[in-house]
Design an enzyme around this catalytic site. Structure first.
Site, PDB file in Angstrom:
ATOM      1  N   ASP A   1      -6.832   7.869  -4.919  1.00  4.42           N
ATOM      2  CA  ASP A   1      -7.068   6.510  -5.553  1.00  4.42           C
ATOM      3  C   ASP A   1      -5.958   6.200  -6.476  1.00  4.42           C
ATOM      4  OD1 ASP A   1      -7.956   4.696  -7.662  1.00  4.42           O
ATOM      5  OD2 ASP A   1      -9.904   4.605  -6.841  1.00  4.42           O
ATOM      6  N   HIS A   2      -5.131   5.494  -6.141  1.00  7.02           N
ATOM      7  CA  HIS A   2      -4.034   5.757  -6.640  1.00  7.02           C
ATOM      8  C   HIS A   2      -4.123   5.620  -8.356  1.00  7.02           C
ATOM      9  CE1 HIS A   2      -2.969   0.790  -6.357  1.00  7.02           C
ATOM     10  NE2 HIS A   2      -2.576   1.224  -7.292  1.00  7.02           N
TER      11      HIS A   2
ATOM     12  N   HIS B   1     -10.919   1.406  -7.680  1.00  8.77           N
ATOM     13  CA  HIS B   1     -10.285   1.521  -8.997  1.00  8.77           C
ATOM     14  C   HIS B   1     -11.129   1.347  -9.359  1.00  8.77           C
ATOM     15  CE1 HIS B   1      -6.946   1.699  -6.283  1.00  8.77           C
ATOM     16  NE2 HIS B   1      -6.579   0.230  -5.757  1.00  8.77           N
TER      17      HIS B   1
HETATM   18  C1  BG6 Z   1      -4.352  -1.657  -4.210  1.00  7.12           C
HETATM   19  C2  BG6 Z   1      -5.076  -2.641  -4.186  1.00  7.12           C
HETATM   20  O1  BG6 Z   1      -5.262  -0.345  -3.802  1.00  7.12           O
HETATM   21  O2  BG6 Z   1      -3.620  -2.119  -5.697  1.00  7.12           O
HETATM   22  C3  BG6 Z   1      -4.210  -4.242  -3.941  1.00  7.12           C
HETATM   23  O3  BG6 Z   1      -5.041  -2.823  -2.309  1.00  7.12           O
HETATM   24  C4  BG6 Z   1      -3.685  -4.142  -5.618  1.00  7.12           C
HETATM   25  O4  BG6 Z   1      -4.705  -5.520  -3.679  1.00  7.12           O
HETATM   26  C5  BG6 Z   1      -3.756  -3.094  -6.017  1.00  7.12           C
HETATM   27  O5  BG6 Z   1      -2.813  -5.240  -6.080  1.00  7.12           O
HETATM   28  C6  BG6 Z   1      -3.453  -3.029  -7.524  1.00  7.12           C
HETATM   29  O6  BG6 Z   1      -2.874  -1.609  -8.120  1.00  7.12           O
HETATM   30  P1  BG6 Z   1      -1.602  -1.777  -9.429  1.00  7.12           P
HETATM   31  O7  BG6 Z   1      -0.884   0.233  -9.247  1.00  7.12           O
HETATM   32  O8  BG6 Z   1      -0.323  -2.711  -8.842  1.00  7.12           O
HETATM   33  O9  BG6 Z   1      -1.762  -2.180 -10.505  1.00  7.12           O
END
Ligand code: BG6
Length: 484
Positions: A177-178, A240
């Site tokens: 989960d990044h 997230h």
């Molecule tokens: C991804 C989603 O996991 O996270 C996207 O699939 C979203 O829809 C993105 O735009 C948001 O990531 P960050 O790092 O730009 O907040």
């Protein structure tokens, strides 16, 4: 901040889907940054793997272009890029068939850490896992890395877990989960557990409510077909926002170690109450200026999928009983802004009388952009005229406080990939955690599907539908403004 972790051992990292979008945008630039920071051993090897009929030189050329496109222009000096590209190799593999596996196996070295990154559609996870194991590419210490979406609901997540666990044990599976790799998200744990100041107040006795907002300005254009099957709930909340909520709400883990942390997060997810439909607001953005509407972006004029969601969530445990958590996320909103607000209660009694005005403290943790924390405290308004109270910020922007190093904040992916190589699962989701998150999410989605609910339209560039504001107003509370 430049990471000061120790360099890792020799490793072979195979990226399935090595020529795909995620590899080009995130994985390869992340690895490059680690290389440029001197964090990659001389003997490290990154092997791209895909169906594309290219050779190692073709993969290097593609990577060079990706670095030029996706790294900030101040980065990517050509000498360093040349050095990085020497670590790259390529194997053309048919993940559903037989071709290429022997060649790939021949490239793997004995004695190196082996990690296999599944940067492909989840429908291919089982095929790859099986071939890695049965063809002898993976051994007991090898690691696999999988990306979201990890399932579409509880049943599919269980099936995915089952198919991976046929060949790999839980300690070998790294579910990304990044958000957990973001420096400021990890900072949530530092703020809570490395300071005495906040923890005694971190409960329903002192916290009125918590707000978690992840607002984006981008729409879904370009990935409408994926997104339309998913929506904000599955795309952002189930993973997230849920992770953010867990880090805010969990009990202090005994140690900053994988299972200590993940056990505590899991307890939070299991303590979440079901959410009634009345506590959920879903929205869909409308066209505005040059931007298309959600329905146009998704190329589905009848879509009922939400590009925005706001909800009120309750956690039934001793710490949080009576303190709601309001979650909100959406596309095409007024500004890109991710932040968490902890709103404290008012003092039990004001010695200054009602005319002085009453205020309550608020701690805001800004995740992106402009990472930092802001604590609003009440002071006396300067000057004559008696005791009038005023709210002022104790604002700390990390970039100011930490100096030039803070500009070098590592990207989520570089931290996470190196954790895979080091064998540290703390920032990865465990299978039971993912399943518990779906078990909570599924009935909420079913609620609006059964009701054939239409999402509320909202203007692109706004703060979402009016009803989302009402969700707070009816409780006598307000969202923090979405602003740049
Ligand atoms: C991804 C989603 O996991 O996270 C996207 O699939 C979203 O829809 C993105 O735009 C948001 O990531 P960050 O790092 O730009 O907040």
């Amino acid at each position: 901040m430049v990471s000061r972790t120790i360099p890792v051992d020799t490793f072979d990292l195979v990226i399935f889907g090595g020529t795909g979008d995620l590899a080009r945008r995130k994985i390869l630039p992340g690895l490059y940054r680690r290389y440029a920071a001197g964090q990659m051993p001389e003997a490290a090897r990154i092997i791209g793997s895909a169906r594309s009929e290219i050779d190692a030189d073709g993969f290097r050329a593609m990577t060079r272009e990706a670095l030029a496109e996706f790294l900030p222009s101040s980065r990517g000096e050509s000498e360093t890029v040349d050095g990085f590209l020497k670590h790259l190799d390529y194997a053309q593999v048919d993940v559903k068939g037989d071709a290429g596996w022997e060649e790939l196996k021949g490239k793997l070295r004995d004695g190196a850490v082996r990690a296999f990154y599944f940067s492909v559609a989840p429908s291919l996870f089982g095929d790859i896992a099986e071939r890695l194991k049965t063809r002898g590419l993976a051994h007991d210490e090898s690691r696999i890395v999988v990306e979201k979406p990890f399932g579409h609901d509880l049943a599919t997540a269980k099936a995915l877990n089952a198919s991976l666990s046929t060949y790999f044990t839980e300690h070998q599976i790294y579910r990304i989960d990044h958000y957990l790799g973001k420096e400021t998200v990890q900072n949530l744990m530092a703020i809570r557990f490395a300071n005495l100041l906040f923890e005694p107040l971190w409960n329903a006795q002192f916290v009125d409510h918590v707000q978690i907002t992840v607002a984006e300005t981008v729409g879904v254009g370009g990935r409408g077909s994926y997104y339309d099957q998913s929506g904000a709930m599955r795309d952002m909340v189930q993973n997230h926002l849920m992770q953010l909520l867990c880090l805010i709400a969990m009990e202090p883990p005994a140690r900053f170690e994988p299972d200590s942390v993940r056990d505590e997060k899991l307890k939070v997810i299991r303590a979440l109450d079901p959410v009634p439909l009345a506590d959920v607001v879903r929205g869909q953005y409308e066209a505005n200026g040059s931007g298309k509407s959600y329905l146009e972006d998704a190329e589905n004029p009848r879509s009922l999928t939400e590009s925005f969601i706001a909800m009120k969530v309750r956690i039934s445990n001793w710490r949080w009983q009576g303190t709601p958590f309001y979650l909100r996320t959406g596309k095409r909103m007024r500004a890109r802004m991710s932040e968490i607000v902890i709103r404290f209660k008012e003092t039990p009694h004001s010695i200054f009388g009602p005319e002085a005005g009453s205020k309550s403290n608020e701690l805001t943790i800004r995740l992106q952009p402009n990472e930092g924390i802001d604590l609003r405290v009440t002071i006396k308004e300067p000057g004559p005229g008696g005791m009038r109270l005023v709210d002022v910020p104790l604002d700390m922007t990390f970039a100011d406080a930490l100096g030039p190093d803070a500009e070098e904040v590592p990207e989520a992916y570089e931290r996470l990939i190196m954790d895979v190589i080091r064998g540290n699962q703390t920032l990865f989701m465990r299978g039971d955690e993912v399943e518990a998150a779906w078990a909570w999410t599924d009935p909420i989605i079913k609620g609006w599907e059964d009701a054939h609910q239409r999402p509320e339209p909202y203007d692109s560039g706004s703060a979402g539908p009016e009803k989302a504001l009402e969700l707070m107003h009816r409780d006598g509370r307000r969202w923090r403004e979405v602003r740049a």
